[in-house]
Scaffold this motif. Structure first.
Motif: not given
Length: 92
Positions: A32-53
């Motif tokens: 579960p720790i690894i799964s949660f880490g991968l989830f956080l990485i995916a959220v960060f990448v999506i944020y950087k690609l579409f919402f960050a300036k």
């Protein structure tokens, strides 16, 4: 003959059969720790690609637009602006 219990043929008597069964049983808490880490990485990448300036998906500013911004901010004088603009227009 072997009997299978659990969710499928990879589980025998409640543990994973074959090589690595002991590893799966001893490190089950990491999953579960690894799964949660991968989830956080995916959220960060999506944020950087579409919402960050960021400049990742935006169209790159050309040199003349940057030169105009510097002139408006007062970083360069009018003479420097005209000289640099003529040089850039010659190269384009």
């Amino acid at each position: 003959m072997m009997r299978f219990y659990g969710f499928g043929p990879w589980l025998v008597s409640g543990c994973r059969a074959g090589f690595g069964g002991w590893l799966y049983n001893t490190l089950w808490w990491l999953r579960p720790i690894i799964s949660f880490g991968l989830f956080l990485i995916a959220v960060f990448v999506i944020y950087k690609l579409f919402f960050a300036k960021s400049n990742l998906l935006r169209k790159k500013d050309n040199a003349i637009e940057i030169l105009k911004e510097r002139f408006v901010k007062g970083e360069i004088s009018e003479e420097e602006y005209r000289k640099m603009r003529s040089i850039l227009e010659e190269k384009e």
